[in-house]
Design a protein around this motif. Structure first.
Motif, short mmCIF file in Angstrom:
data_model
loop_
_atom_site.label_atom_id
_atom_site.label_comp_id
_atom_site.label_asym_id
_atom_site.label_seq_id
_atom_site.Cartn_x
_atom_site.Cartn_y
_atom_site.Cartn_z
N SER A 188 0.89 -0.97 -0.16
CA SER A 188 -0.17 -0.43 0.19
C SER A 188 0.54 1.40 0.02
N GLU A 189 2.29 1.18 0.25
CA GLU A 189 2.46 2.91 0.77
C GLU A 189 3.42 2.83 -0.69
N THR A 190 4.37 1.90 -1.74
CA THR A 190 4.27 2.00 -2.97
C THR A 190 3.44 1.90 -3.42
N LEU A 191 2.28 1.65 -3.64
CA LEU A 191 0.89 2.38 -4.79
C LEU A 191 0.95 3.31 -3.95
N SER A 192 0.58 3.71 -3.35
CA SER A 192 0.48 5.42 -2.70
C SER A 192 1.75 6.49 -3.48
N ARG A 193 3.12 6.45 -2.98
CA ARG A 193 4.00 6.88 -3.49
C ARG A 193 3.66 7.03 -4.77
N SER A 194 3.75 5.69 -5.95
CA SER A 194 3.88 5.65 -7.29
C SER A 194 2.50 6.71 -7.51
N LEU A 195 1.49 6.48 -6.42
CA LEU A 195 0.52 7.70 -7.47
C LEU A 195 0.91 9.01 -7.25
N HIS A 196 1.64 9.30 -6.02
CA HIS A 196 1.92 11.03 -5.99
C HIS A 196 3.39 11.51 -6.94
N GLN A 197 3.96 10.48 -7.42
CA GLN A 197 4.96 10.10 -8.37
C GLN A 197 4.07 10.69 -9.73
N LEU A 198 3.25 9.96 -10.12
CA LEU A 198 2.75 10.51 -11.24
C LEU A 198 1.56 11.26 -10.96
N ALA A 199 1.53 11.98 -10.47
CA ALA A 199 0.43 13.66 -9.88
C ALA A 199 1.73 14.37 -10.46
N GLU A 200 2.31 14.31 -9.41
CA GLU A 200 3.64 15.41 -9.67
C GLU A 200 4.19 15.07 -11.04
N GLU A 201 4.18 14.24 -11.82
CA GLU A 201 4.69 14.46 -13.48
C GLU A 201 3.50 14.78 -13.71
N GLY A 202 2.17 15.32 -13.90
CA GLY A 202 1.52 15.27 -14.56
C GLY A 202 0.94 14.34 -15.37
N LYS A 203 0.54 13.41 -14.77
CA LYS A 203 -0.11 11.77 -16.24
C LYS A 203 -0.57 11.47 -15.15
N ILE A 204 -1.49 11.95 -13.76
CA ILE A 204 -2.76 12.25 -13.58
C ILE A 204 -3.39 12.90 -12.57
N LYS A 205 -4.18 13.05 -12.46
CA LYS A 205 -5.03 13.99 -11.02
C LYS A 205 -5.95 13.21 -10.43
N GLU A 206 -5.70 13.09 -9.22
CA GLU A 206 -6.81 12.38 -8.06
C GLU A 206 -7.77 12.62 -7.87
N TRP A 207 -9.19 13.00 -8.04
CA TRP A 207 -10.27 13.42 -7.90
C TRP A 207 -10.91 12.23 -6.77
N GLN A 208 -12.42 13.37 -6.14
CA GLN A 208 -12.95 12.53 -5.00
C GLN A 208 -13.33 11.10 -5.67
N ASN A 209 -14.55 10.49 -5.05
CA ASN A 209 -14.98 9.47 -5.02
C ASN A 209 -14.52 8.29 -5.78
N HIS A 210 -13.15 8.33 -5.49
CA HIS A 210 -12.32 7.03 -6.04
C HIS A 210 -12.38 7.57 -7.45
N GLN A 211 -11.74 8.95 -8.08
CA GLN A 211 -11.33 8.58 -8.97
C GLN A 211 -10.02 9.21 -10.22
N ILE A 212 -9.83 8.82 -11.25
CA ILE A 212 -8.40 10.15 -11.49
C ILE A 212 -8.36 9.86 -12.53
N GLU A 213 -8.06 11.17 -12.80
CA GLU A 213 -7.78 11.11 -14.33
C GLU A 213 -6.86 11.66 -15.27
N VAL A 214 -6.95 10.34 -15.96
CA VAL A 214 -5.20 9.84 -16.60
C VAL A 214 -4.77 10.65 -18.71
N PHE A 215 -3.85 10.90 -18.25
CA PHE A 215 -3.14 12.19 -18.92
C PHE A 215 -1.89 11.29 -20.29
N CYS A 216 -2.74 9.83 -20.31
CA CYS A 216 -2.31 8.95 -21.43
C CYS A 216 -2.59 9.09 -23.22
#
Length: 216
Positions: A188-216
């Motif tokens: 779970s820790e690796t998943l959270s860290r990976s999500l944070h890294q992807l967000a910093e790289e501008g590849k994803i953006k986390e929204w509420q209600n378990h939604q993630i916008e993806v830029f790929c």
């Protein structure tokens, strides 16, 4: 009336959609529909495998438990998919299955289903096709686990599962992050860290209600 409802349900499955109405009328008495509640056990490992299962609605998680009691997720069974193919001939369950949400599942006794595969060869061909696709997906996942970093594995999975919603590519997950981590072979820790890294790289953006916008 009940028979017609069963026929309409079975016609939604790829395995049965090419069967004519008369054939479906003959086979529907072998099927029983059961409603499973969220988190209800569908079957447990090392128990007798009496039934082959077709998921009409909902979602079923198939997994094994490690010696330490950790879940090793094998696959998710989505609507219009089946489970129980390994136990069909072995007779013993080799994994656990739990309903992730309220689920409607059709059950048919293994011996009756094997007889249907003999009586209707088109079902056997459809079955082989579905299992080939499942094997390909398992091989692809094995490659991810052995060659990709956790971050790349997560991003590839999100891109594959995302859908277009109002012009945006959205990945919506009802499961917890712990579940996603187990499914992708990471903590779970690796998943959270990976999500944070992807967000910093501008590849994803986390929204509420378990939604993630993806830029790929």
């Amino acid at each position: 009336m009940l028979s017609n409802e069963k026929i309409r349900d079975l016609q939604q499955f790829e395995l049965f959609k090419d069967l004519d109405f008369e054939t479906l009328e003959q086979i529907v008495p072998y099927f029983t529909k059961r409603l499973y509640k969220r988190n209800e056990v569908v079957y447990a490992t090392n128990t007798e495998a009496r039934y082959f299962l077709f998921v009409l609605t909902g979602k079923v998680k198939v997994f094994r438990l490690s010696e330490l009691g950790n879940e090793q997720i094998i696959r998710m069974i989505a609507p219009m998919e089946f489970t129980g193919e390994l136990a069909l001939f072995e007779g013993i369950r080799k994994a656990h299955a739990v309903a992730m949400v309220k689920s409607e599942i059709y059950l048919i006794e293994n011996q009756q289903f094997k007889q249907l595969l003999v009586d209707y060869p088109q079902l056997s061909l459809k079955m082989i096709e579905a299992l080939s696709q499942r094997l390909h997906a398992s091989e692809e996942q094995a490659v991810w686990l052995s060659t990709c970093t956790a971050k790349d594995r997560l991003f590839n999975f999100i891109c594959r599962e995302a859908q277009i919603v109002n012009g945006h590519k959205i990945f919506c997950h009802e499961e917890t992050k712990r579940f996603l981590a187990g499914f992708l072979g990471m903590t779970s820790e690796t998943l959270s860290r990976s999500l944070h890294q992807l967000a910093e790289e501008g590849k994803i953006k986390e929204w509420q209600n378990h939604q993630i916008e993806v830029f790929c």
